[in-house]
Motif scaffolding. Structure first.
Motif, PDB file in Angstrom:
ATOM      1  N   GLN A  14       0.826  -1.202   0.000  1.00 53.73           N
ATOM      2  CA  GLN A  14       0.000   0.000   0.000  1.00 53.73           C
ATOM      3  C   GLN A  14       0.864   1.258   0.000  1.00 53.73           C
ATOM      4  N   MET A  15       1.949   1.237   0.764  1.00 53.50           N
ATOM      5  CA  MET A  15       2.832   2.405   0.801  1.00 53.50           C
ATOM      6  C   MET A  15       3.448   2.665  -0.563  1.00 53.50           C
ATOM      7  N   TRP A  16       3.851   1.603  -1.253  1.00 48.50           N
ATOM      8  CA  TRP A  16       4.411   1.743  -2.593  1.00 48.50           C
ATOM      9  C   TRP A  16       3.369   2.290  -3.549  1.00 48.50           C
ATOM     10  N   ASP A  18       0.831   4.234  -2.768  1.00 52.06           N
ATOM     11  CA  ASP A  18       0.643   5.652  -2.439  1.00 52.06           C
ATOM     12  C   ASP A  18       1.780   6.499  -2.991  1.00 52.06           C
ATOM     13  N   ILE A  19       2.994   5.993  -2.905  1.00 54.65           N
ATOM     14  CA  ILE A  19       4.151   6.732  -3.418  1.00 54.65           C
ATOM     15  C   ILE A  19       4.031   6.930  -4.921  1.00 54.65           C
ATOM     16  N   ASN A  22       1.571   9.601  -5.738  1.00 50.44           N
ATOM     17  CA  ASN A  22       2.112  10.932  -5.449  1.00 50.44           C
ATOM     18  C   ASN A  22       3.301  11.294  -6.328  1.00 50.44           C
ATOM     19  N   SER A  26       9.346  13.247  -3.417  1.00 50.04           N
ATOM     20  CA  SER A  26      10.178  13.598  -2.262  1.00 50.04           C
ATOM     21  C   SER A  26      11.665  13.582  -2.559  1.00 50.04           C
ATOM     22  N   SER A 144       9.318   7.001   9.785  1.00 50.36           N
ATOM     23  CA  SER A 144       8.248   6.256   9.123  1.00 50.36           C
ATOM     24  C   SER A 144       7.702   5.153  10.020  1.00 50.36           C
ATOM     25  N   VAL A 200      10.851   2.355   0.379  1.00 55.69           N
ATOM     26  CA  VAL A 200       9.442   2.699   0.566  1.00 55.69           C
ATOM     27  C   VAL A 200       9.231   3.385   1.916  1.00 55.69           C
ATOM     28  N   LEU A 201       9.861   2.885   2.968  1.00 55.66           N
ATOM     29  CA  LEU A 201       9.767   3.544   4.272  1.00 55.66           C
ATOM     30  C   LEU A 201      10.314   4.968   4.201  1.00 55.66           C
ATOM     31  N   SER A 204       8.036   7.364   2.299  1.00 55.53           N
ATOM     32  CA  SER A 204       6.713   7.605   2.897  1.00 55.53           C
ATOM     33  C   SER A 204       6.745   8.686   3.958  1.00 55.53           C
ATOM     34  N   THR A 205       7.932   9.216   4.255  1.00 55.73           N
ATOM     35  CA  THR A 205       8.050  10.128   5.400  1.00 55.73           C
ATOM     36  C   THR A 205       8.769  11.405   5.001  1.00 55.73           C
TER      37      THR A 205
END
Length: 212
Positions: A14-16, A18-19, A22, A26, A144, A200-201, A204-205
Motif C-alpha cells: 500500500q505504501m508503494w 501511495d508513493i 504521489n 520527495s 516512518s 518505501v519507508l 513515505s516520510t
C-alpha cells in the motif's frame, strides 16, 4: 531501546502504491540521478574489499567510507588518524560480518566506532557490504516507523539499529511490489529486497522532524 511495532501494521504494497500515486516527489531517483546510478558502483567497491591484509585493506576500507559519505548528502567525514587505529581493531570483525552476514552488538559497536561513530553511516556501509542482510537506517526511516518527530538519541542508537535489522527482514511485501521497486531502483531482486523495503519507508516520510 525503541519497541518496534508489529510488522502487520505496515503494508509495503500500500505504501508503494501511495508513493506512485504521489509521483515520487520527495527525492530525485530518476535514471540520471547520482543517488540512483552510484548505488551499484559503491556496492561493488565495498564488497570487493578483503580484510586479510592490514594496510591494503584499510586503504580500500577508507575509500569505501568516503564513497558511503558521498552518498549520504549531509554527512561529514572526519578524524582520519584515530580511524586508522580503530580500524586495526575492527578489521577482522568486518571481515567476519562480510563472510557470515551475522552481527551481534559487540561487532556492531566496533564497526560504528570506525564509521565516524555514526550509526546511520554504519548502516549504510553494512548495507553496501551485505545488501542481502542489512538495510539502511536514517531519520526518515525511523520516522516512518515511529512517527514524524524523532530524536537524535533514537537514531544514533546501536540497540535500535540491531532491532531495525531484524524488524525489516520480517516486514512482508508481495513479490510483485518488490519486483516493481527493484526495477524502479535499477537493482537486482536477489539482493535488493531490503533496499526496496527501506526505500518505501524512506519515501513515505517526507518532512520528518528530528528533535535534539
Amino acid at each position: 531501546m525503541l519497541k518496534f511495532p508489529v510488522v502487520s501494521k505496515f503494508s509495503i504494497d500500500q505504501m508503494w502504491s501511495d508513493i506512485q500515486i504521489n509521483r515520487i516527489r520527495s527525492i530525485d531517483v530518476g535514471r540520471d540521478s547520482f543517488y540512483r546510478w552510484s548505488y551499484y558502483f559503491i556496492m561493488k567497491h565495498v564488497q570487493s574489499c578483503r580484510f586479510d591484509q592490514d594496510k591494503e585493506s584499510f586503504e580500500h576500507f577508507w575509500q569505501s567510507i568516503i564513497l558511503v559519505y558521498s552518498w549520504m548528502g549531509r554527512g561529514i567525514l572526519s578524524d582520519f588518524s584515530s580511524t586508522v587505529e580503530r580500524y586495526k581493531e575492527a578489521r577482522l570483525t568486518i571481515g567476519e560480518v562480510q563472510r557470515t552476514g551475522h552481527l551481534d552488538k559487540n561487532q556492531l559497536t566496533s564497526i560504528v566506532d570506525v564509521c565516524n561513530h555514526s550509526v546511520v553511516a554504519c548502516s549504510k556501509y553494512l548495507h553496501f557490504l551485505r545488501p542481502d542482510k542489512f538495510a539502511i537506517w536514517d531519520s526518515r526511516v525511523c520516522a516512518s516507523i515511529f512517527g514524524r518527530r524523532v530524536h537524535h538519541y533514537q537514531i544514533n542508537n546501536i540497540d535500535n539499529l540491531l532491532g531495525y535489522f531484524d524488524w525489516i527482514r520480517s516486514l512482508p511485501a508481495s513479490g510483485s511490489s518488490l519486483d516493481e521497486i527493484c526495477t524502479y531502483l535499477g537493482i537486482e531482486r536477489s539482493t535488493g529486497q531490503l533496499r526496496a523495503k527501506e526505500f518505501v519507508l524512506f519515501m513515505s516520510t517526507a518532512g520528518a522532524v528530528v528533535a535534539d
